[in-house]
Design an enzyme around this catalytic site. Structure first.
Site, PDB file in Angstrom:
ATOM      1  N   HIS A  59      55.442  21.656 -38.335  1.00 20.98           N
ATOM      2  CA  HIS A  59      55.684  21.253 -36.952  1.00 20.98           C
ATOM      3  C   HIS A  59      56.128  19.792 -36.877  1.00 20.98           C
ATOM      4  CE1 HIS A  59      54.062  20.103 -32.824  1.00 20.98           C
ATOM      5  NE2 HIS A  59      54.922  21.063 -32.560  1.00 20.98           N
ATOM      6  N   GLU A  98      60.490  22.319 -38.683  1.00 19.60           N
ATOM      7  CA  GLU A  98      60.906  22.405 -37.280  1.00 19.60           C
ATOM      8  C   GLU A  98      61.519  21.128 -36.719  1.00 19.60           C
ATOM      9  OE1 GLU A  98      58.373  21.535 -34.206  1.00 19.60           O
ATOM     10  OE2 GLU A  98      59.220  22.930 -32.767  1.00 19.60           O
ATOM     11  N   ASP A 152      62.948  19.521 -33.269  1.00 13.66           N
ATOM     12  CA  ASP A 152      63.225  19.636 -31.828  1.00 13.66           C
ATOM     13  C   ASP A 152      64.519  18.866 -31.590  1.00 13.66           C
ATOM     14  OD1 ASP A 152      60.780  20.953 -30.961  1.00 13.66           O
ATOM     15  OD2 ASP A 152      59.749  19.067 -31.361  1.00 13.66           O
ATOM     16  N   HIS A 161      61.358  14.959 -30.130  1.00 13.68           N
ATOM     17  CA  HIS A 161      60.584  15.935 -29.362  1.00 13.68           C
ATOM     18  C   HIS A 161      60.775  15.784 -27.860  1.00 13.68           C
ATOM     19  CE1 HIS A 161      57.042  17.357 -27.125  1.00 13.68           C
ATOM     20  NE2 HIS A 161      57.179  18.401 -27.906  1.00 13.68           N
TER      21      HIS A 161
HETATM   22  O1  G3P Z   1      58.121  24.788 -30.724  1.00 11.06           O
HETATM   23  C1  G3P Z   1      56.812  25.180 -30.937  1.00 11.06           C
HETATM   24  C2  G3P Z   1      56.040  24.061 -30.482  1.00 11.06           C
HETATM   25  O2  G3P Z   1      56.571  22.971 -31.167  1.00 11.06           O
HETATM   26  C3  G3P Z   1      56.204  23.879 -29.006  1.00 11.06           C
HETATM   27  O3  G3P Z   1      55.595  22.761 -28.651  1.00 11.06           O
HETATM   28  O4  G3P Z   1      55.879  20.684 -27.495  1.00 11.06           O
HETATM   29  O5  G3P Z   1      55.495  20.649 -29.937  1.00 11.06           O
HETATM   30  O6  G3P Z   1      57.686  21.360 -29.035  1.00 11.06           O
HETATM   31  P1  G3P Z   1      56.212  21.299 -28.801  1.00 11.06           P
HETATM   32 CA    CA Z   2      58.877  22.308 -30.802  1.00  9.10          CA
END
Ligand code: G3P
Ligand code: CA
Length: 343
Positions: A38, A65, A67, A80
């Site tokens: 994450h 991941e 964003d 993010h």
């Molecule tokens: O994308 C899954 C999770 O990352 C969603 O929450 O706010 O960390 O992008 P966030």
């Molecule tokens: Ca995310």
């Protein structure tokens, strides 16, 4: 063809593709659970930095991941928030560039300006305090905001040099906000993904978004790219999406016409018991599996244990074993992998 009128044949093909995808993804790791780093290796290095990507890659995760949001000159950058102040020194470098609401929007800055910023461990911009006190120190060493292209080139470069096949799990952030600003983030991101060879279900990728209309659009643009519908709380956004409805059988059925999986918050998997104290497991994972959807829950953090778990090991046990999610986004990949071996 409208998604709501998706033909029976199309829907069956989508389900078969989903099942094949699930089995190939499950076969890729010994504990049968998909581990998603994450925001990179965010438990130990500032989120969304290339250093964090390299570390997560070295740990041998399934996916990393990013964003994604856009700069003023429409460059896809890995960040993010749509704002810059929680994870960079934008206030120091560009003190006069906040909007009237006090936020420093990434979309107001050119890429060359964003590249001048130093990335730091996430802070609460009002207090200046770290959100996770035990994590990487603020204003130490040197980190930058990567572009999506740089990010993918690092993952693919490491895949080549290490012989691994670690995937990416990009989240398109706030498409409706970008649209209001006159930008089509979805087209820009999908073009970059195509350029780097992510085109279909065999490629190690999931594209995720909280906005269903964006995913439906991608389904038409790229019929084979694996998609995940993120599920949040309607109170978190002003996007008009009914996330409660998404968690019903009917809602999940609709999702299964355009996506391969769901990404629920862990608070959707364990909820406060209606009968007295404690928490109960919900039916969400079971209902999603009935519709052929994989479930990748967010977010597992060693330093933020939810009230339904006693400690990190208990959290993993409850989410992976008791609730049977297929995978999860975690800030703490190494601990997660090690604990999963013991469970
Ligand atoms: O994308 C899954 C999770 O990352 C969603 O929450 O706010 O960390 O992008 P966030
Ligand atoms: Ca995310």
């Amino acid at each position: 063809m409208k998604i709501s009128n998706f033909s029976l044949k199309g829907s069956i093909i989508l389900k078969v593709v989903s099942l094949l995808l699930i089995s190939s993804l499950l076969a890729s790791c010994s504990h049968n659970k998909v581990i998603i780093a994450h925001r990179g290796a965010s438990g130990v290095l500032p989120e969304h930095t290339l250093q964090g990507v390299a570390m997560a890659h070295a740990w041998g995760v399934d996916f990393i991941e990013p964003d994604v949001v856009l700069s003023r000159d429409s460059e896809a950058i890995v960040l993010h928030d749509i704002y810059l102040e929680s994870t960079t020194n934008v206030k120091e470098l560009f003190p006069k560039r906040a909007r009237s609401d006090g936020h420093y929007y990434a979309i107001d800055f050119l890429l060359e300006e964003i590249k001048k910023l130093q990335v730091n461990e996430r802070i609460n911009p009002k207090t200046g305090l770290k959100v996770y006190p035990k994590r990487f120190p603020v204003k130490k060493s040197s980190f930058k905001v990567p572009t999506l292209k740089e990010y993918i080139e690092l993952v693919q470069g490491l895949n080549k040099s290490t012989g691994q096949n670690i995937g990416i799990y990009p989240e398109i952030k706030r498409p409706s906000f970008h649209k209001l600003e006159g930008k089509d983030i979805t087209s820009i991101v999908m073009k970059i993904l195509s350029h780097y060879g992510y085109e279909n279900g065999n490629d190690k990728i999931f594209v995720q978004c909280f906005e269903p209309e964006t995913l439906k659009r991608i389904r038409k643009m790229k019929p084979n790219i694996p998609l995940v519908q993120l599920i949040g709380e309607s109170s978190w956004f002003k996007n008009g999406v009914n996330y409660k409805e998404m968690q019903t059988r009917e809602g999940l059925q609709k999702i299964s016409t355009y996506a391969q999986g769901i990404g629920p918050w862990i608070g959707h998997i364990y909820k406060k018991s209606r009968m007295g104290e404690g928490f109960d497991k919900t039916e969400l994972v079971k209902k999603a599996h009935e519709k052929g959807l994989v479930v990748h829950a967010y977010t597992l953090r060693r330093d933020q244990i939810p009230p339904f778990a006693q400690n990190y090991k208990d959290l993993l046990k409850k989410v992976f074993l008791n609730a049977q999610v297929d995978g999860a986004f975690t800030d703490h990949v190494l601990e997660t992998k090690n604990i999963l071996k013991e469970l």
